[in-house]
Design a protein around this motif. Structure first.
Motif, PDB file in Angstrom:
ATOM      1  N   PRO A 122       0.544  -1.101   0.162  1.00 25.12           N
ATOM      2  CA  PRO A 122      -0.072  -0.469   0.310  1.00 25.12           C
ATOM      3  C   PRO A 122       1.269   1.235   0.005  1.00 25.12           C
ATOM      4  O   PRO A 122       2.093   1.242  -0.166  1.00 25.12           O
ATOM      5  N   GLY A 123       0.055   2.191  -0.429  1.00 18.94           N
ATOM      6  CA  GLY A 123       0.545   3.484  -0.552  1.00 18.94           C
ATOM      7  C   GLY A 123       1.225   4.581  -2.036  1.00 18.94           C
ATOM      8  O   GLY A 123       0.814   3.299  -2.779  1.00 18.94           O
ATOM      9  N   ASN A 124       1.304   5.217  -1.831  1.00 16.45           N
ATOM     10  CA  ASN A 124       1.890   6.224  -3.165  1.00 16.45           C
ATOM     11  C   ASN A 124       3.293   5.616  -3.510  1.00 16.45           C
ATOM     12  O   ASN A 124       4.107   6.157  -3.237  1.00 16.45           O
ATOM     13  N   ARG A 125       3.275   4.429  -4.362  1.00 13.93           N
ATOM     14  CA  ARG A 125       4.442   3.797  -4.649  1.00 13.93           C
ATOM     15  C   ARG A 125       4.577   3.758  -6.429  1.00 13.93           C
ATOM     16  O   ARG A 125       3.990   3.400  -6.381  1.00 13.93           O
ATOM     17  N   GLU A 126       5.578   3.920  -7.133  1.00 15.24           N
ATOM     18  CA  GLU A 126       6.202   3.457  -8.466  1.00 15.24           C
ATOM     19  C   GLU A 126       7.238   3.040  -9.186  1.00 15.24           C
ATOM     20  O   GLU A 126       7.794   2.859  -7.653  1.00 15.24           O
ATOM     21  N   LEU A 127       7.108   1.851  -9.484  1.00 21.16           N
ATOM     22  CA  LEU A 127       8.694   1.200  -9.524  1.00 21.16           C
ATOM     23  C   LEU A 127       9.323   2.132 -10.077  1.00 21.16           C
ATOM     24  O   LEU A 127       8.832   2.768 -11.238  1.00 21.16           O
ATOM     25  N   GLY A 128      10.951   2.330  -9.668  1.00 20.30           N
ATOM     26  CA  GLY A 128      12.027   2.713 -10.452  1.00 20.30           C
ATOM     27  C   GLY A 128      12.849   1.530 -11.229  1.00 20.30           C
ATOM     28  O   GLY A 128      13.219   2.363 -12.554  1.00 20.30           O
ATOM     29  N   ALA A 129      13.446   0.653 -10.331  1.00 19.60           N
ATOM     30  CA  ALA A 129      14.004  -0.397 -11.224  1.00 19.60           C
ATOM     31  C   ALA A 129      13.695  -1.951 -11.981  1.00 19.60           C
ATOM     32  O   ALA A 129      13.785  -1.848  -9.869  1.00 19.60           O
ATOM     33  N   PHE A 130      14.551  -2.456 -12.210  1.00 23.38           N
ATOM     34  CA  PHE A 130      14.233  -4.325 -11.484  1.00 23.38           C
ATOM     35  C   PHE A 130      16.079  -4.941 -11.509  1.00 23.38           C
ATOM     36  O   PHE A 130      16.713  -4.342 -12.067  1.00 23.38           O
ATOM     37  N   CYS A 131      16.095  -5.208  -9.863  1.00 23.52           N
ATOM     38  CA  CYS A 131      17.469  -5.880  -9.804  1.00 23.52           C
ATOM     39  C   CYS A 131      17.422  -7.175 -10.345  1.00 23.52           C
ATOM     40  O   CYS A 131      16.984  -8.570  -9.163  1.00 23.52           O
ATOM     41  N   ALA A 132      17.488  -7.587 -11.778  1.00 23.45           N
ATOM     42  CA  ALA A 132      17.022  -8.446 -12.518  1.00 23.45           C
ATOM     43  C   ALA A 132      16.999 -10.121 -12.056  1.00 23.45           C
ATOM     44  O   ALA A 132      16.374 -11.150 -12.065  1.00 23.45           O
ATOM     45  N   LEU A 141      13.696  -1.853  -6.982  1.00 28.06           N
ATOM     46  CA  LEU A 141      13.549  -0.271  -6.329  1.00 28.06           C
ATOM     47  C   LEU A 141      11.899   0.452  -6.171  1.00 28.06           C
ATOM     48  O   LEU A 141      11.453  -0.095  -7.683  1.00 28.06           O
ATOM     49  N   LEU A 142      11.378   0.900  -5.566  1.00 27.79           N
ATOM     50  CA  LEU A 142      10.155   2.230  -5.334  1.00 27.79           C
ATOM     51  C   LEU A 142      11.061   2.991  -5.081  1.00 27.79           C
ATOM     52  O   LEU A 142      11.090   3.653  -4.235  1.00 27.79           O
ATOM     53  N   ILE A 143      10.174   4.072  -5.461  1.00 25.55           N
ATOM     54  CA  ILE A 143      10.123   5.045  -4.936  1.00 25.55           C
ATOM     55  C   ILE A 143       8.349   5.265  -4.524  1.00 25.55           C
ATOM     56  O   ILE A 143       7.690   5.818  -5.241  1.00 25.55           O
ATOM     57  N   ARG A 144       8.752   6.518  -3.363  1.00 25.24           N
ATOM     58  CA  ARG A 144       7.632   6.125  -2.794  1.00 25.24           C
ATOM     59  C   ARG A 144       7.344   7.406  -2.714  1.00 25.24           C
ATOM     60  O   ARG A 144       8.159   8.494  -1.903  1.00 25.24           O
ATOM     61  N   HIS A 145       6.423   7.765  -2.577  1.00 24.85           N
ATOM     62  CA  HIS A 145       5.561   9.804  -2.219  1.00 24.85           C
ATOM     63  C   HIS A 145       4.517   9.861  -1.125  1.00 24.85           C
ATOM     64  O   HIS A 145       4.024   8.820  -1.062  1.00 24.85           O
ATOM     65  N   TRP A 146       5.429  10.881  -0.375  1.00 29.20           N
ATOM     66  CA  TRP A 146       4.902  11.176   0.767  1.00 29.20           C
ATOM     67  C   TRP A 146       3.787  11.666   1.421  1.00 29.20           C
ATOM     68  O   TRP A 146       4.235  12.876   0.202  1.00 29.20           O
ATOM     69  N   PRO A 147       2.865  11.598   2.576  1.00 28.32           N
ATOM     70  CA  PRO A 147       2.086  12.758   2.257  1.00 28.32           C
ATOM     71  C   PRO A 147       2.652  14.353   2.689  1.00 28.32           C
ATOM     72  O   PRO A 147       2.156  14.947   1.965  1.00 28.32           O
ATOM     73  N   ASP A 148       3.995  14.332   3.463  1.00 24.75           N
ATOM     74  CA  ASP A 148       4.663  15.786   3.016  1.00 24.75           C
ATOM     75  C   ASP A 148       5.425  16.168   2.363  1.00 24.75           C
ATOM     76  O   ASP A 148       6.271  16.975   2.423  1.00 24.75           O
ATOM     77  N   TYR A 149       5.242  15.247   1.176  1.00 28.93           N
ATOM     78  CA  TYR A 149       6.131  15.743  -0.059  1.00 28.93           C
ATOM     79  C   TYR A 149       7.464  14.950  -0.007  1.00 28.93           C
ATOM     80  O   TYR A 149       8.454  15.627  -0.716  1.00 28.93           O
ATOM     81  N   ARG A 150       7.858  13.836   0.901  1.00 29.41           N
ATOM     82  CA  ARG A 150       9.064  13.617   1.258  1.00 29.41           C
ATOM     83  C   ARG A 150       9.410  12.161   0.127  1.00 29.41           C
ATOM     84  O   ARG A 150       8.408  11.983  -0.517  1.00 29.41           O
ATOM     85  N   ARG A 151      10.124  12.086  -0.609  1.00 32.08           N
ATOM     86  CA  ARG A 151      10.110  10.695  -1.003  1.00 32.08           C
ATOM     87  C   ARG A 151      10.882   9.737  -0.757  1.00 32.08           C
ATOM     88  O   ARG A 151      12.222   9.870  -0.016  1.00 32.08           O
TER      89      ARG A 151
END
Length: 452
Positions: free
Chosen positions: A302-312, A318-328
């Motif tokens: 759960p959470g506002n996440r997007e896929l960044g890259a695979f370590c095959a 790797l995921l990039i998560r966006h937090w409600p306080d605008y941190r990543r």
């Protein structure tokens, strides 16, 4: 009937003949088996393998089970790169694990014995494991895919389209899929097939991939399209038409077979590198699920996440998560385990990449300083410790383009622009020192690695 009647004599004669024929047939089969068993084993297939923990790999299939130890002891490489052999029976894998970058083709002298001690006919292969640098280039009448050969010449490898909104090289190196737009903003899905020529008997035959006739994968124009590939060369095509409920998800396998996927998604899906699964975004997170419903478990994050890259090689991502306080934050996901936070900050995360094991992670982060965004390249370990950082100034990474790692040359590739300039260029960075090696003097939309 009388015991010596003509009919019984005939039957006995036929039985004797049938028995003789069966005996001869059995003997012929046994003789043929012995001949086949004494024949030397053959190499049936050799092809690059991109799902591995080393710098490069080859998969070899033989006509009969081989003795791994004899193949390992009798085969050798030139230059003498560190390597090891894996596998059993008739399927073996060669993995290169050198401590330095590979800057030239590799000569493989292949020999060994099968389980019956029959010798494989010794043979030599030339293999160039280095990926090709592929770019989307602006021309007067549209955009085209071009490839940089080993002599430094840019070669066209596609027709010219009005605009390319997405470019995805197939993971097996046998083509490039694109989403192309026309002047009316309609989109089409195309495949530019390629025939790799990075594995040859003669070094003089090593060459860039051969361009084959282009194929339109979806016959109709679509409103939007998204494409994703795995290392097997499978292709996932997501499209949406101009009418409601016309969204389609189709898996086009490397062998040409197609099947529709009935998977609800809140955005673009991505195939897992090793095949068999995909990342599906939902409205409250992302899901990692199998392609075939065979009772496998789905991992939901759960959470506002997007896929960044695979370590095959490790199955990590790797995921990039966006937090409600605008941190990543940057998170490392291990299959079946909660994500591990590697980095947290207020800067934007523009791109991430990792090695096959997920032990080295690179990230480009940026923050605005006046009218210009200052971008910094980070090197992290698998626990999130910052091992090195390097400013990219006076360059910055172009938004919406990927950061990619090449384990063969030990370099990072990304697309950069300079302050007060509109043109973007491919940039190569040493993955250990983070020093900028070269910015190529060619204007591009984006730059990508194409597997050999």
């Amino acid at each position: 009937n009388h015991p010596n009647s003509p009919s019984q004599a005939t039957a006995r004669t036929m039985n004797r003949r049938l028995g003789l024929l069966l005996t001869l047939a059995t003997a012929a089969v046994l003789a043929q088996q012995q001949i086949l068993l004494r024949r030397p084993p053959r190499l049936v297939q050799i092809r690059p393998q991109h799902l591995h923990s080393g710098s490069a790999g080859l998969d070899l299939n033989f006509s009969r089970p081989m003795q791994l130890k004899t193949v390992e002891s009798q085969s050798h490489l030139k230059p003498a790169l560190r390597h090891h052999w894996l596998g059993s029976h008739a399927a073996l894998r060669l993995i290169l694990t050198p401590t330095t970058a590979i800057n030239e083709p590799v000569q493989l002298h292949l020999a060994g014995r099968d389980q019956r001690m029959n010798a494989l006919t010794a043979q030599t292969w030339w293999w160039d494991p280095r990926p090709w640098l592929l770019v989307t280039r602006d021309l007067k009448n549209g955009q085209q895919l071009q490839l940089l050969d080993r002599q430094g010449t840019w070669r066209p490898v596609s027709p010219i389209w009005t605009k390319l909104s997405a470019v995805v090289p197939l993971g097996n190196g046998r083509g490039v899929a694109v989403v192309a737009s026309d002047d009316k903003r309609n989109e089409q899905i195309w495949l530019q097939p390629l025939q790799p020529r990075s594995l040859q008997h003669d070094r003089r035959d090593l060459a860039p991939p051969e361009r084959l006739p282009v194929q339109q994968l979806i016959s109709d124009n679509v409103l939007f399209g998204h494409i994703s590939s795995n290392l097997n060369g499978d292709l996932l095509v997501q499209t949406g038409g101009f009418l409601p409920e016309t969204e389609r998800n189709e898996l086009i396998q490397a062998n040409g077979k197609r099947r529709q996927l009935d998977l609800p998604s809140a955005g673009p899906m991505e195939l897992l590198p090793g095949g068999g699964g995909l990342v599906v975004p939902s409205y409250d997170g992302i899901n990692l699920m199998p392609l075939a419903n065979k009772g496998g478990t789905m991992q939901s994050l759960p959470g506002n996440r997007e896929l960044g890259a695979f370590c095959a090689a490790s199955g990590r991502a790797l995921l990039i998560r966006h937090w409600p306080d605008y941190r990543r934050s940057i998170e490392l996901v291990l299959p079946g385990v909660a994500p591990r936070q590697l980095w947290l900050g207020e800067q934007a995360v523009l791109g991430v990449a990792c090695d096959g094991k997920g032990e080295r992670i690179w990230a480009v982060i940026g923050q605005w300083t006046g009218d210009w965004a200052e971008h910094t390249l980070l090197l992290l370990d698998g626990e999130g410790k910052v091992a090195k950082r390097q400013s990219l100034g006076p360059w910055r990474m172009k938004g919406g383009t990927p950061l990619q790692f090449d384990p063969v040359s030990g370099r990072l590739l990304f697309t950069v622009i300079r302050e007060q300039q509109r043109e973007a260029h491919p940039a190569l960075v040493d993955a250990v020192s983070l020093q900028l090696q070269e910015v190529l003097p060619i204007a591009v939309e984006q730059a990508l690695w194409l597997n050999p």
